[in-house]
Structure formats: C-alpha cells, structure tokens
Design a protein around this motif. Structure first.
Motif, PDB file in Angstrom:
ATOM      1  N   THR A  37      -7.318  -4.855  -2.870  1.00  0.00           N
ATOM      2  CA  THR A  37      -5.618  -5.201  -3.280  1.00  0.00           C
ATOM      3  C   THR A  37      -5.204  -6.017  -2.057  1.00  0.00           C
ATOM      4  N   ASP A  72      -0.146   3.666  -2.878  1.00  0.00           N
ATOM      5  CA  ASP A  72      -1.401   4.018  -2.762  1.00  0.00           C
ATOM      6  C   ASP A  72      -1.520   5.393  -1.789  1.00  0.00           C
ATOM      7  N   ALA A  95      -6.554   1.802   3.370  1.00  0.00           N
ATOM      8  CA  ALA A  95      -5.738   0.932   2.308  1.00  0.00           C
ATOM      9  C   ALA A  95      -5.281  -0.446   2.774  1.00  0.00           C
ATOM     10  N   ILE A 111       0.782  -1.173  -0.081  1.00  0.00           N
ATOM     11  CA  ILE A 111      -0.077   0.014   0.058  1.00  0.00           C
ATOM     12  C   ILE A 111       0.708   1.368  -0.041  1.00  0.00           C
ATOM     13  N   SER A 169      -8.418  -3.107   1.859  1.00  0.00           N
ATOM     14  CA  SER A 169      -8.730  -2.868   0.586  1.00  0.00           C
ATOM     15  C   SER A 169      -8.754  -4.210  -0.443  1.00  0.00           C
TER      16      SER A 169
END
Length: 263
Positions: free
Chosen positions: A245, A46, A240, A43, A243
C-alpha cells in the motif's frame, strides 16, 4: 428464580466478552508533514484493525521530535535519515534506535536564478543546512556536482572548513534545514532536503540543478527509544509502513523519484 439466574448468567457472559476484547493501544508517532505524516495517515486504518490507534504528532523541525522521543512524549518518530539519528545521539547524548528503514528522499541543489550548474557565477551564495549530517550531505552533493573538493578524510559531517578546492569561490549560508527553502530567493542556489523541498513546491528531477543518486545511504527510518525496537506495536507500525500500500502510493505520488521506497 430461573429468570434471575438467567439474567445473571447473561450479564456475566457480556462482561466476559468485554474483558476478552483486546484493548486499544495508542501509539504516538512524530513526523514532519510531507511525506512522512501523509504516509502515516495511509496506515491508520490498518493499525486500527489490529487494535492500535495511531496518533500522528506533526513537527516542523528536526530537533524537537527527537527530544520528544527521548523524553517519552512520543513512542516513535518518522522523519530522519539514519546518519542524522546517529549523529544526534552522539551530539545530544540521546538513546534512539532504528526500528526499520522506509524510504529515501534524494536531496538536490535548487536555484530560482539559474537553470544549470554552469550558470552559477563566481562567488555565488549557496544555502546549506547547518546541522552536522545534513550540511555534510549537502557538501558531498556539491562535490559530486564538481563544484568543490573536500578533504579525503571528510565524511558525512564535513563542513566548509573541509573544502580544499573551491574554483568558483562559493560562499555558504548556513541555516536550519527547515529554513533553507525560505532563503532560496536570497541566495544563488541552495541544497534542500526532500521533506522541505516538496512542501515548497520543488521537484528534484524537474527543478534540481543536481540531484543525489538513488543509491543514497540516507534512508529515512522509524526511530524509537533504544530497547523498544521489538515492541509489538512498533513492529506492527514498521510492517504497515513496509507494505505494498505504501510502496504503491509512493510510486504514484512521486513518479519522478522525489521519494523512493527501500523495502
């Protein structure tokens, strides 16, 4: 004169744009190497796009990152489950708070010598973590496996003194959680936390003689100093981590359930 004025205006415009540009915030987060630091690395880009520079500070034990957080050396840490954090606050007088739950790492009982629980001999030596909550968690696992019985009132801080039935007369070797994998060859079996089992090449579903259930209450959290749970950078960090991801990476990296996302 007009050229000079234009130049002054241009310089002023550039200065205004520079001052309007959001300042980068550095967020220091402590973590144990695997899987926590690996997940944090996912992350970083991000957060950078949001003006947050994520600096990951790696630790290899459970005590130092909490003391570093309490002392203000880091802004958050991500390595521990909630019961451990609560116990640490009580025992050490710290003021740490949960900013958000991320995942569970089921613990398991491992052995280099035996392939099943039934093979464990009488008087077997069992390695367990020596900190209050992880030792209690280990003993509760052994109780679930049918190896011991604890007092009814024994909870997450159970110790061997709370054992009321021990048919195999198991002997317990209590060491720091990070050291349990290292003593595995010297004991008959050991209960090892996920973030130390994984780097040691142990897979709970493949190598564990008995594995904690996926409904475990031991959720790994982002911890912060109390009062900072709603800081903008902390909220961005938790968002984050919670998420798609991260969830997708966990599922791909640990398809056998060694790490389970809770969001």
């Amino acid at each position: 004169m007009k050229k000079i004025l234009s130049a002054i205006i241009a310089v002023a415009a550039v200065a205004a744009l520079a001052s309007a540009k959001p300042k980068t915030v550095t967020l220091k987060v402590g973590a144990t190497p695997e899987p926590h630091a690996e997940i944090l690395k996912l992350i970083q880009k991000d957060l950078k796009a949001q003006g947050i520079k994520l600096k990951i500070v790696e630790f290899t034990d459970y005590v130092t990152p909490n003391k570093a957080l309490e002392d203000g050396q880091i802004d958050a840490n991500y390595f521990q489950h909630l019961p451990y954090m609560e116990s640490f606050n009580k025992e050490q007088g710290t003021h740490l708070a949960n900013a958000g739950g991320i995942h569970i790492e089921p613990i398991a009982l491992y052995s280099r010598k035996y392939k099943s629980l039934s093979e464990l001999p009488a008087g077997a030596k069992i390695g367990v973590p020596n900190d209050p909550t992880n030792e209690g968690r280990a003993l509760l696992l052994l109780q679930s496996a049918g190896l011991i019985t604890l007092k009814d009132e024994a909870g997450i801080t159970a110790t061997p003194l709370d054992i009321v039935s021990n048919p195999k007369n198991l002997k317990f070797t209590e060491v720091e959680a990070a050291s349990v994998p290292r003593i595995l060859p010297d004991v008959d079996a050991a209960v090892i936390n996920g973030n130390y089992a994984i780097p040691a090449g142990l897979n709970a579903s493949k190598d564990g003689l008995f594995v904690e259930g996926a409904d475990s209450p031991y959720v790994n959290v982002v911890a912060v100093k109390a009062g900072h749970e709603n800081d903008a950078a902390i909220k961005a960090l938790v968002k984050a981590l919670q998420s798609d991801t991260v969830r997708n990476w966990i599922q791909k990296k640990y398809p056998n359930g060694d790490v389970i996302a809770v969001f």
